[in-house]
Design a protein around this motif. Sequence first.
Motif, PDB file in Angstrom:
ATOM      1  N   MET A  85      -5.860 -51.726  76.028  1.00 40.97           N
ATOM      2  CA  MET A  85      -6.817 -52.465  75.231  1.00 40.97           C
ATOM      3  C   MET A  85      -6.940 -53.895  75.775  1.00 40.97           C
ATOM      4  SD  MET A  85      -6.743 -53.200  71.146  1.00 40.97           S
ATOM      5  CE  MET A  85      -8.256 -52.631  70.435  1.00 40.97           C
ATOM      6  N   GLU A  86      -8.141 -54.410  75.783  1.00 41.27           N
ATOM      7  CA  GLU A  86      -8.421 -55.764  76.251  1.00 41.27           C
ATOM      8  C   GLU A  86      -7.682 -56.792  75.374  1.00 41.27           C
ATOM      9  OE1 GLU A  86     -12.474 -58.029  77.460  1.00 41.27           O
ATOM     10  OE2 GLU A  86     -12.463 -57.176  75.435  1.00 41.27           O
ATOM     11  N   SER A  87      -7.126 -57.811  75.999  1.00 41.72           N
ATOM     12  CA  SER A  87      -6.436 -58.853  75.240  1.00 41.72           C
ATOM     13  C   SER A  87      -7.457 -59.756  74.544  1.00 41.72           C
ATOM     14  CB  SER A  87      -5.567 -59.704  76.180  1.00 41.72           C
ATOM     15  OG  SER A  87      -6.391 -60.456  77.056  1.00 41.72           O
ATOM     16  N   LEU A  88      -7.001 -60.462  73.537  1.00 41.59           N
ATOM     17  CA  LEU A  88      -7.848 -61.467  72.888  1.00 41.59           C
ATOM     18  C   LEU A  88      -8.269 -62.523  73.904  1.00 41.59           C
ATOM     19  CD1 LEU A  88      -5.841 -61.896  69.570  1.00 41.59           C
ATOM     20  CD2 LEU A  88      -8.067 -60.776  69.819  1.00 41.59           C
ATOM     21  N   TYR A  89      -7.378 -62.856  74.823  1.00 36.91           N
ATOM     22  CA  TYR A  89      -7.656 -63.832  75.882  1.00 36.91           C
ATOM     23  C   TYR A  89      -8.861 -63.379  76.718  1.00 36.91           C
ATOM     24  CZ  TYR A  89      -6.872 -66.281  80.334  1.00 36.91           C
ATOM     25  OH  TYR A  89      -7.027 -67.013  81.492  1.00 36.91           O
ATOM     26  N   ASP A  90      -8.813 -62.147  77.199  1.00 39.67           N
ATOM     27  CA  ASP A  90      -9.924 -61.633  78.010  1.00 39.67           C
ATOM     28  C   ASP A  90     -11.206 -61.525  77.188  1.00 39.67           C
ATOM     29  OD1 ASP A  90      -8.465 -61.441  80.391  1.00 39.67           O
ATOM     30  OD2 ASP A  90      -7.727 -59.440  79.864  1.00 39.67           O
TER      31      ASP A  90
END
Length: 155
Positions: A1-6
């Motif tokens: 899953m994509e990070s909040l950062y990305d």
Amino acid sequence: MESLYDHAGGEDGLRRFVDTFYSSVLADPLLQPLFGAGRPDHVAHLTAFTAETFGGPDHFSQQMGGFQRLIDAHRGLRIDEEQRQRFIELYLAAADASGLPGDAPFREALYSHVDFGTQVAMRNSHARTDDELHPLREVPIWNWPDPSDPDPRAD
């Protein structure tokens, strides 16, 4: 899953957001006294802190003094609830103004992040002794909201 950062656009997206936010704080009569005239490195530090909490590089902890620096910066400020709420308001407005993603899961994570962070900062700003500080001593890593877990910090 994509990070909040990305999801936030990485370093560039977060820097744009923090720059917008910091400008609004310095112009706000309720919050400006907490920040004074501002510091030239504040945007870089807040960007690095937010990046790390959202799953990005750990430059804040490794190169900028880490969480102890935050504790030291907030001690003695005596932040009140009105200032805490205004900080949150400006933070969320900067998310809109800077073009951070507007999807509900991201905004829920963003809100829980700033709400928790301001509670920690407010408590630390009133601590007269180390025993009165919030027990958090390291940069928390934030996750996507999970309806079965009310605490979005990573374990």
